[in-house]
Design a protein around this motif. Structure first.
Motif, PDB file in Angstrom:
ATOM      1  N   HIS A  46     -30.545 -11.113  48.532  1.00  0.00           N
ATOM      2  CA  HIS A  46     -30.985 -11.259  47.152  1.00  0.00           C
ATOM      3  C   HIS A  46     -29.865 -10.947  46.161  1.00  0.00           C
ATOM      4  CE1 HIS A  46     -35.468 -10.630  48.401  1.00  0.00           C
ATOM      5  NE2 HIS A  46     -34.981 -11.796  48.770  1.00  0.00           N
ATOM      6  N   ALA A  47     -29.013  -9.976  46.495  1.00  0.00           N
ATOM      7  CA  ALA A  47     -27.934  -9.605  45.580  1.00  0.00           C
ATOM      8  C   ALA A  47     -26.967 -10.767  45.373  1.00  0.00           C
ATOM      9  CB  ALA A  47     -27.191  -8.388  46.105  1.00  0.00           C
ATOM     10  N   ALA A 106     -28.684 -13.323  43.233  1.00  0.00           N
ATOM     11  CA  ALA A 106     -28.714 -12.824  41.857  1.00  0.00           C
ATOM     12  C   ALA A 106     -27.363 -13.012  41.168  1.00  0.00           C
ATOM     13  CB  ALA A 106     -29.114 -11.346  41.845  1.00  0.00           C
ATOM     14  N   ALA A 107     -26.278 -12.817  41.920  1.00  0.00           N
ATOM     15  CA  ALA A 107     -24.940 -12.997  41.351  1.00  0.00           C
ATOM     16  C   ALA A 107     -24.723 -14.444  40.924  1.00  0.00           C
ATOM     17  CB  ALA A 107     -23.882 -12.568  42.363  1.00  0.00           C
ATOM     18  N   PRO A 154     -29.240  -7.222  35.006  1.00  0.00           N
ATOM     19  CA  PRO A 154     -29.054  -7.201  36.461  1.00  0.00           C
ATOM     20  C   PRO A 154     -30.358  -6.969  37.224  1.00  0.00           C
ATOM     21  CG  PRO A 154     -27.293  -5.989  35.396  1.00  0.00           C
ATOM     22  CD  PRO A 154     -28.279  -6.325  34.327  1.00  0.00           C
ATOM     23  N   GLU A 155     -31.216  -6.108  36.689  1.00  0.00           N
ATOM     24  CA  GLU A 155     -32.498  -5.842  37.346  1.00  0.00           C
ATOM     25  C   GLU A 155     -33.385  -7.083  37.337  1.00  0.00           C
ATOM     26  OE1 GLU A 155     -30.497  -2.280  36.061  1.00  0.00           O
ATOM     27  OE2 GLU A 155     -31.206  -4.011  34.894  1.00  0.00           O
ATOM     28  N   LEU A 205     -32.343 -10.216  37.077  1.00  0.00           N
ATOM     29  CA  LEU A 205     -31.736 -11.214  37.963  1.00  0.00           C
ATOM     30  C   LEU A 205     -32.111 -10.957  39.417  1.00  0.00           C
ATOM     31  CD1 LEU A 205     -28.149 -11.502  36.431  1.00  0.00           C
ATOM     32  CD2 LEU A 205     -29.907 -13.278  36.445  1.00  0.00           C
ATOM     33  N   LEU A 206     -32.111  -9.710  39.813  1.00  0.00           N
ATOM     34  CA  LEU A 206     -32.466  -9.374  41.182  1.00  0.00           C
ATOM     35  C   LEU A 206     -33.934  -9.698  41.452  1.00  0.00           C
ATOM     36  CD1 LEU A 206     -31.106  -8.199  43.693  1.00  0.00           C
ATOM     37  CD2 LEU A 206     -31.928  -5.937  42.988  1.00  0.00           C
ATOM     38  N   CYS A 257     -35.663 -12.057  39.927  1.00  0.00           N
ATOM     39  CA  CYS A 257     -35.734 -13.523  40.001  1.00  0.00           C
ATOM     40  C   CYS A 257     -35.245 -14.022  41.360  1.00  0.00           C
ATOM     41  CB  CYS A 257     -34.912 -14.152  38.881  1.00  0.00           C
ATOM     42  SG  CYS A 257     -35.587 -13.923  37.221  1.00  0.00           S
ATOM     43  N   ALA A 258     -34.129 -13.441  41.822  1.00  0.00           N
ATOM     44  CA  ALA A 258     -33.564 -13.855  43.103  1.00  0.00           C
ATOM     45  C   ALA A 258     -34.565 -13.667  44.230  1.00  0.00           C
ATOM     46  CB  ALA A 258     -32.293 -13.068  43.391  1.00  0.00           C
ATOM     47  N   GLY A 259     -35.411 -12.645  44.120  1.00  0.00           N
ATOM     48  CA  GLY A 259     -36.396 -12.385  45.157  1.00  0.00           C
ATOM     49  C   GLY A 259     -37.458 -13.456  45.270  1.00  0.00           C
TER      50      GLY A 259
END
Length: 232
Positions: free
Chosen positions: A3-4, A7-8, A21-22, A24-25, A27-29
């Motif tokens: 996920h990181a 997110a990047a 950043p929180e 984005l993480l 969303c990535a999940g």
């Protein structure tokens, strides 16, 4: 890819770039990994668009095919780029075909999940507007190039975009890997393959490029002159 890492990549995409950043993480999940073989269709024009796709690795061609079989490449999507946004946002049909030019690792976000994220993170709405405006500008520039400029100018501008602002050391050129064939290049530029080959020859004769089997070595300043946008 974790996920990181996803997110990047989202943090570099205009649609999601304004999130913390929180966020984005989170969303990535919601993205789910998908894999496609070379030549496999991700979706076809007219399909129901139910997910946004983030390219994790590989190259995807977006193209429009006419009823008589003629094809025009709209663009290529590579690592970190999003595609399929129009149908996902308006709930309509896909506006182009998407095919994997190489083996592809992608991440899909369902429309329902995107709507939930927009409700959770209202700042996403601003990102969506900026993202769509950027797409519109890119499409306008592409249509303008095809309609108004010679193939040599269109090719020079395309190569400058590929260079991404990289500059040459004194007495040297900037290498540019060609990840697609002259046929693909011709489709992206809205020209025939012989015309693209002739335009490459013209740019080479002008000293703006030097070709090898798999690379083009570019002089950004001369390319800018050939592109009609100043001296670089």
């Amino acid at each position: 890819m974790g996920h990181a890492a996803v997110a990047a990549m989202l943090g570099e995409a205009p649609l999601f770039a304004g999130l913390s950043p929180e966020a984005l993480l989170a969303c990535a999940g919601e993205f789910r990994e998908q894999r496609f073989e070379q030549g496999q269709m991700l979706f076809s024009r007219g399909d129901h668009g139910d997910q946004l796709i983030l390219v994790g690795d590989g190259r995807i061609r977006l193209a429009v095919t006419t009823e008589d079989g003629r094809e025009l490449s709209v663009r290529h999507a590579v690592r970190g780029e999003l595609l399929g946004e129009i149908a996902v946002l308006d709930g309509g049909e896909r506006s182009a075909d998407a095919v994997a030019l190489t083996p592809v690792v992608a991440y899909g976000l369902r429309r329902a999940a995107l709507e939930q994220l927009i409700s959770r993170y209202p700042e996403l709405s601003t990102g969506i507007i900026a993202f769509l405006c950027r797409r519109l500008r890119q499409t306008t520039d592409q249509l303008e190039g095809i309609a108004l400029y010679s193939i040599e100018v269109r090719l020079a501008r395309f190569l400058l975009v590929g260079l991404g602002g990289r500059r040459a050391q004194p007495g040297k050129r900037v290498p540019l890997d060609m990840a697609f064939s002259q046929g693909e290049l011709a489709q992206l530029l809205g020209a025939s393959r012989p015309k693209v080959n002739a335009a490459l020859g013209s740019l080479e004769q002008a000293g703006a490029i030097r070709r090898t089997a798999d690379r083009i070595f570019c002089d950004p300043d001369l390319l800018a002159t050939c592109a009609g946008i100043g001296d670089g």
